[in-house]
Design a protein around this motif. Structure first.
Motif, mmCIF file in Angstrom:
data_model
loop_
_atom_site.group_PDB
_atom_site.id
_atom_site.type_symbol
_atom_site.label_atom_id
_atom_site.label_comp_id
_atom_site.label_asym_id
_atom_site.label_seq_id
_atom_site.Cartn_x
_atom_site.Cartn_y
_atom_site.Cartn_z
ATOM 1 N N GLU A 40 8.120 -3.344 -3.150
ATOM 2 C CA GLU A 40 9.602 -3.924 -2.682
ATOM 3 C C GLU A 40 10.506 -3.529 -3.712
ATOM 4 O OE1 GLU A 40 8.255 -7.823 -0.123
ATOM 5 O OE2 GLU A 40 9.249 -7.878 -2.178
ATOM 6 N N GLN A 41 10.065 -3.659 -5.083
ATOM 7 C CA GLN A 41 11.171 -3.587 -6.040
ATOM 8 C C GLN A 41 11.375 -2.032 -6.531
ATOM 9 O OE1 GLN A 41 12.719 -5.908 -8.088
ATOM 10 N NE2 GLN A 41 12.133 -7.384 -6.271
ATOM 11 N N ALA B 196 2.008 -9.027 -11.355
ATOM 12 C CA ALA B 196 2.754 -8.659 -10.133
ATOM 13 C C ALA B 196 1.884 -7.918 -9.085
ATOM 14 C CB ALA B 196 3.811 -7.773 -10.410
ATOM 15 N N GLU B 197 2.083 -8.173 -7.908
ATOM 16 C CA GLU B 197 1.290 -7.884 -6.750
ATOM 17 C C GLU B 197 1.711 -6.486 -6.020
ATOM 18 O OE1 GLU B 197 0.860 -10.767 -3.649
ATOM 19 O OE2 GLU B 197 0.360 -12.314 -5.061
ATOM 20 N N THR C 212 -3.540 -7.326 -7.436
ATOM 21 C CA THR C 212 -2.561 -7.986 -8.621
ATOM 22 C C THR C 212 -2.723 -6.961 -10.054
ATOM 23 O OG1 THR C 212 -2.993 -9.914 -7.691
ATOM 24 C CG2 THR C 212 -2.106 -10.082 -9.804
ATOM 25 N N TYR D 88 4.906 -6.747 -3.900
ATOM 26 C CA TYR D 88 6.165 -6.949 -4.654
ATOM 27 C C TYR D 88 6.592 -5.528 -5.532
ATOM 28 C CZ TYR D 88 8.989 -8.473 -8.660
ATOM 29 O OH TYR D 88 10.129 -8.904 -9.700
ATOM 30 N N ARG E 165 -5.348 -8.505 -1.370
ATOM 31 C CA ARG E 165 -4.412 -8.713 -2.445
ATOM 32 C C ARG E 165 -4.843 -7.825 -3.681
ATOM 33 N NH1 ARG E 165 -2.839 -14.542 -4.246
ATOM 34 N NH2 ARG E 165 -5.089 -14.545 -4.724
#
Lengths: 96, 96
Positions: free
Chosen positions: A36-37, A29-30, A72, A33, A70
DNA sequence: GTAAACAAGTTTATGATATAAACCATATTT
DNA sequence: AAATATGGTTTATATCATAAACTTGTTTAC
């Protein structure tokens, strides 16, 4: 008699636990992400990801998606084990 | 999707959680008993009991057993609710 | 009977943690 | 060419956890 096991201090923190929980069920997962989660601030997430990495519980790969940086993340085997152990330990505290 | 709920910071600490777990299943428990069961130091236990009391999660009664001071703790209704809510919240983190 | 050790806690000091806020680098929009 | 956005990292501070030292009184040993 409950015999309270030590709760892994790396996992016994909500943001780190949330991240581990998310990573446990996906390939990777980045950063964005995860942010946000978990609704975490970027700063806090950055630091907690570092700690998980230091503990060897996750791997972090940095590259570029076009021109954007990015980050990850993925859980390691050791991280999975630690998470399972943590859940087991918690069960001795609560009666689950 | 998990929608990580806030984990009650009063309960999200191992010694306090252990104490609450112990108190949840008994009428009351004495300081010395809690100290033995949790293997905590007296100083740490003293402070964490205070915090639980401040939060309204336990009641503390001090009296004497013969000549010895005695500190008796019991969980409150509010404490029981908080513990249940904590367990529910944790379930969204782990998949229990 | 008094000095030493024990019991039941409490207080203090410090080192570690969590988190918000500020910052940096680059890219895009106005 | 400013201003805004993106994807983060670093710093500063306030809180927390815990060990160690202390307190108050009691029992035991000499």
């Amino acid at each position: 008699m409950a015999d309270f096991k030590e709760l892994d201090p790396v996992l016994h923190q909500s943001l780190r636990l949330a991240v581990m929980s998310l990573l446990a069920s996906v390939e990777s997962a980045e950063f964005v992400y995860l942010k946000e989660q978990t609704k975490a601030t970027a700063g806090n997430l950055s630091i907690q990801l570092d700690r998980l990495k230091e503990a060897g519980y996750i791997q972090i790969v940095k590259d570029f998606n076009g021109k954007k940086p990015r980050t990850t993340c993925s859980i390691t085997a050791s991280g999975k084990n630690a998470l399972e152990a943590y859940v087991d330990a918690l069960k001795t505290y609560l009666n689950l």
